[in-house]
Design an enzyme around this catalytic site. Structure first.
Site, PDB file in Angstrom:
ATOM      1  N   SER A 119       0.827  -1.155  -0.033  1.00 50.92           N
ATOM      2  CA  SER A 119      -0.165  -0.031   0.028  1.00 50.92           C
ATOM      3  C   SER A 119       0.779   1.199   0.107  1.00 50.92           C
ATOM      4  O   SER A 119       1.792   1.301   0.418  1.00 50.92           O
ATOM      5  CB  SER A 119      -0.856  -0.077   1.217  1.00 50.92           C
ATOM      6  OG  SER A 119      -1.324   1.214   1.436  1.00 50.92           O
ATOM      7  N   THR A 173      -5.103   2.707  -7.292  1.00 53.13           N
ATOM      8  CA  THR A 173      -6.706   2.344  -6.647  1.00 53.13           C
ATOM      9  C   THR A 173      -7.648   3.778  -7.180  1.00 53.13           C
ATOM     10  O   THR A 173      -6.985   4.972  -6.898  1.00 53.13           O
ATOM     11  CB  THR A 173      -6.422   2.196  -5.393  1.00 53.13           C
ATOM     12  OG1 THR A 173      -5.638   1.280  -4.981  1.00 53.13           O
ATOM     13  CG2 THR A 173      -7.891   2.301  -4.569  1.00 53.13           C
ATOM     14  N   LYS A 247      -7.153  -0.571  -9.694  1.00 53.86           N
ATOM     15  CA  LYS A 247      -8.046  -1.294  -8.776  1.00 53.86           C
ATOM     16  C   LYS A 247      -9.239  -0.642  -8.473  1.00 53.86           C
ATOM     17  O   LYS A 247      -9.157   0.684  -7.995  1.00 53.86           O
ATOM     18  CB  LYS A 247      -7.000  -1.431  -7.528  1.00 53.86           C
ATOM     19  CG  LYS A 247      -7.689  -2.110  -6.406  1.00 53.86           C
ATOM     20  CD  LYS A 247      -6.649  -2.354  -5.290  1.00 53.86           C
ATOM     21  CE  LYS A 247      -6.976  -3.129  -4.022  1.00 53.86           C
ATOM     22  NZ  LYS A 247      -7.951  -2.383  -3.203  1.00 53.86           N
ATOM     23  N   HIS A 271     -12.989  -2.312  -2.662  1.00 54.70           N
ATOM     24  CA  HIS A 271     -12.154  -1.895  -1.699  1.00 54.70           C
ATOM     25  C   HIS A 271     -12.680  -2.812  -0.312  1.00 54.70           C
ATOM     26  O   HIS A 271     -12.669  -2.156   0.804  1.00 54.70           O
ATOM     27  CB  HIS A 271     -12.656  -0.616  -1.438  1.00 54.70           C
ATOM     28  CG  HIS A 271     -11.219   0.333  -0.857  1.00 54.70           C
ATOM     29  ND1 HIS A 271     -10.467   1.044  -1.779  1.00 54.70           N
ATOM     30  CD2 HIS A 271     -10.514   0.221   0.086  1.00 54.70           C
ATOM     31  CE1 HIS A 271      -9.271   1.573  -1.280  1.00 54.70           C
ATOM     32  NE2 HIS A 271      -9.589   1.132   0.019  1.00 54.70           N
TER      33      HIS A 271
HETATM   34  C1  LIG Z   1      -7.148  -2.435   6.829  1.00 55.66           C
HETATM   35  C2  LIG Z   1      -7.146  -2.536   5.320  1.00 55.66           C
HETATM   36  C3  LIG Z   1      -6.649  -1.299   4.720  1.00 55.66           C
HETATM   37  C4  LIG Z   1      -6.700  -1.299   3.402  1.00 55.66           C
HETATM   38  N1  LIG Z   1      -5.974  -0.347   2.688  1.00 55.66           N
HETATM   39  C5  LIG Z   1      -5.937  -0.227   1.491  1.00 55.66           C
HETATM   40  C6  LIG Z   1      -4.950   0.685   0.735  1.00 55.66           C
HETATM   41  O1  LIG Z   1      -4.090   1.154   1.319  1.00 55.66           O
HETATM   42  N2  LIG Z   1      -5.053   0.735  -0.795  1.00 55.66           N
HETATM   43  C7  LIG Z   1      -6.178  -0.041  -1.444  1.00 55.66           C
HETATM   44  O2  LIG Z   1      -6.047  -0.009  -2.619  1.00 55.66           O
HETATM   45  N3  LIG Z   1      -6.871  -0.703  -0.834  1.00 55.66           N
HETATM   46  C8  LIG Z   1      -6.692  -1.120   0.523  1.00 55.66           C
HETATM   47  N4  LIG Z   1      -7.358  -1.939   1.264  1.00 55.66           N
HETATM   48  C9  LIG Z   1      -8.543  -2.595   0.205  1.00 55.66           C
HETATM   49  C10 LIG Z   1      -7.957  -3.997  -0.039  1.00 55.66           C
HETATM   50  O3  LIG Z   1      -6.837  -3.871  -0.852  1.00 55.66           O
HETATM   51  C11 LIG Z   1      -8.972  -4.836  -0.585  1.00 55.66           C
HETATM   52  O4  LIG Z   1      -9.408  -4.354  -1.716  1.00 55.66           O
HETATM   53  C12 LIG Z   1     -10.059  -5.614   0.305  1.00 55.66           C
HETATM   54  O5  LIG Z   1      -9.494  -5.701   1.670  1.00 55.66           O
HETATM   55  C13 LIG Z   1     -10.496  -6.968  -0.139  1.00 55.66           C
HETATM   56  O6  LIG Z   1     -11.274  -7.492   0.492  1.00 55.66           O
HETATM   57  P1  LIG Z   1     -11.216  -8.598   1.710  1.00 55.66           P
HETATM   58  O7  LIG Z   1     -10.478  -7.915   2.779  1.00 55.66           O
HETATM   59  O8  LIG Z   1     -12.546  -9.166   1.889  1.00 55.66           O
HETATM   60  O9  LIG Z   1     -10.422  -9.563   1.359  1.00 55.66           O
HETATM   61  C14 LIG Z   1      -7.716  -2.074   2.472  1.00 55.66           C
HETATM   62  C15 LIG Z   1      -8.146  -3.083   3.046  1.00 55.66           C
HETATM   63  C16 LIG Z   1      -8.340  -3.063   4.510  1.00 55.66           C
HETATM   64  C17 LIG Z   1      -9.179  -4.318   5.324  1.00 55.66           C
END
Ligand SMILES: Cc1cc2nc3c(=O)[nH]c(=O)nc-3n(C[C@H](O)[C@H](O)[C@H](O)COP(=O)(O)O)c2cc1C
Length: 375
Positions: A119, A173, A247, A271
């Site tokens: 990230s 993203t 994304k 997300h």
């Molecule tokens: C705590 C947390 C932080 C996240 N931070 C980012 C991020 O910095 N950038 C991003 O593109 N997606 C971020 N996401 C989304 C994840 O990349 C991803 O799309 C998502 O968690 C997938 O779903 P799942 O948790 O059900 O597997 C984050 C998700 C979580 C749970």
């Protein structure tokens, strides 16, 4: 100074045998506010729940007596052959879950041949993560996730750092021009602790707020005047030699536009239900996206993938690979690198079992084992 390397043999908590066990255990060990940040979603958390429900609801139609010897989980992605199609999704501030944070996740992903997307809001430097991953012979791809900052020269510098460190693709993203309303998190009063932060955004200064006239909106007339648009994708491509994936794309028309603008791949994502609540579950969006893209670029998908059968279903609906988010954080919280490795190992083992039990020797046979054709 980078933190000490993770100890190699942190034991797993007893009785943790599935991703759901990891989740339960991690929740029991964490305070409510940190749990709300790491695992909560936006609004009423309907998309968060529906993501997982949508994979679960899809039914498989197993085939029997097909030859299985010599089968494997390998896939091709952006010119590379991967041992399996499971990548770690980009997630901010992983040192909230465990003191070794992104380093532990990176070590586990590399050892398990899983791709890693780091990230922009990493709490460990991208250089330290790259140094941990790149020497591992069986590692998966190493990609850097980008949030475009209003200060484009700051963004350009970050891109150059990622390139210089050896990252192999950028993941832009695009589904979070503003943060979603994460009500559970706000209710708990979550705050980042002083020792965890976005190490690469430290020097970033937000533009001064604009003076708004009567009836003007702080969002539309100020904050969102810096929000990225399709032109910024062209700009990003012009400043990097790395492939750029988008994304957070769900609409087939956006998929076509992205391909026309030169995106090298798309991640079908909402997300993980953290931005727009009631956005379509990714399992429902994927078939339309596959139809729109017609194999011109790889499609990846994330959101609610919790079982090997979910991975198989994603491949059946047209994904080239999947990303896994929260379960990685649960494993990390439970046992550092060992916990993340366990989560990734479970998913891969379950995928192999699901393939064997549906009669799939290879993942390109996955579309033949869905009970109902998509769409
Ligand atoms: C705590 C947390 C932080 C996240 N931070 C980012 C991020 O910095 N950038 C991003 O593109 N997606 C971020 N996401 C989304 C994840 O990349 C991803 O799309 C998502 O968690 C997938 O779903 P799942 O948790 O059900 O597997 C984050 C998700 C979580 C749970």
């Amino acid at each position: 100074m980078s933190p000490a390397p993770p100890p190699p043999h942190t034991p797993l908590p007893p009785g943790v045998l599935t991703l759901a066990d990891h989740e339960r255990h991690a929740q029991g060990a964490m305070n409510e506010a940190t749990w709300a940040y790491l695992c909560g979603g936006a609004g009423d958390e309907l998309t968060l729940a529906r993501n997982a429900d949508a994979w679960r609801a899809l039914e498989l139609m197993p085939r029997v007596l097909r030859p299985l010897a010599g089968g494997h989980t390998r896939v091709k992605l952006l010119g590379r052959t991967l041992a399996h199609p499971i990548l770690v999704a980009p997630m901010a501030y992983q040192r909230l879950a465990h003191p070794h944070g992104e380093l532990a996740t990176a070590l586990a992903a590399a050892a398990l041949g899983a791709g890693l997307v780091l990230s922009t809001q990493t709490s460990t430097s991208l250089q330290a993560v790259a140094a941990r991953v790149l020497p591992e012979p069986g590692r998966g791809p190493l990609w850097f996730q980008l949030y475009l900052q209003p200060d484009r020269s700051f963004t350009q510098d970050l891109v150059q750092q990622a390139e210089a460190a050896g990252f192999e693709a950028l993941v832009l993203t695009v589904d979070a021009p503003v943060q979603g309303s994460r009500d559970r998190e706000r209710r708990t009063g979550f705050q980042l602790p002083p020792d965890v932060g976005a190490v690469h955004l430290k020097g970033l200064h937000s533009p001064p707020p604009r003076a708004l006239g009567a009836g003007q909106s702080a969002l539309f007339d100020d904050l969102l005047t810096h929000a990225p648009t399709w032109d910024d994708l062209a700009w990003l491509r012009s400043i990097t030699r790395l492939p750029v994936l988008l994304k957070g794309v769900l609409h087939p028309a956006d998929a076509q536009e992205a391909v026309a603008c030169g995106a090298s791949g798309l991640i079908v994502s909402n997300h993980g239900g953290r931005t727009l609540d009631t956005a379509v579950p990714t399992a429902h969006a994927l078939p339309g996206m596959a139809q729109a893209v017609q194999g011109q670029v790889p499609l990846l998908v994330d959101g609610g993938i919790r079982r090997g059968t979910d991975v198989l279903k994603a491949m059946a609906l047209g994904a080239s690979a999947v990303l896994v988010g929260r379960p990685v954080l649960h494993g990390l919280a439970n046992a550092g690198a060992t916990g993340v490795a366990h989560v990734l190992r479970l998913l891969r083992d379950e995928l192999e079992i699901a393939m064997a039990l549906t009669g799939c020797r290879t993942l390109d046979q996955a579309p033949t084992v869905l009970a109902h054709s998509p769409g």
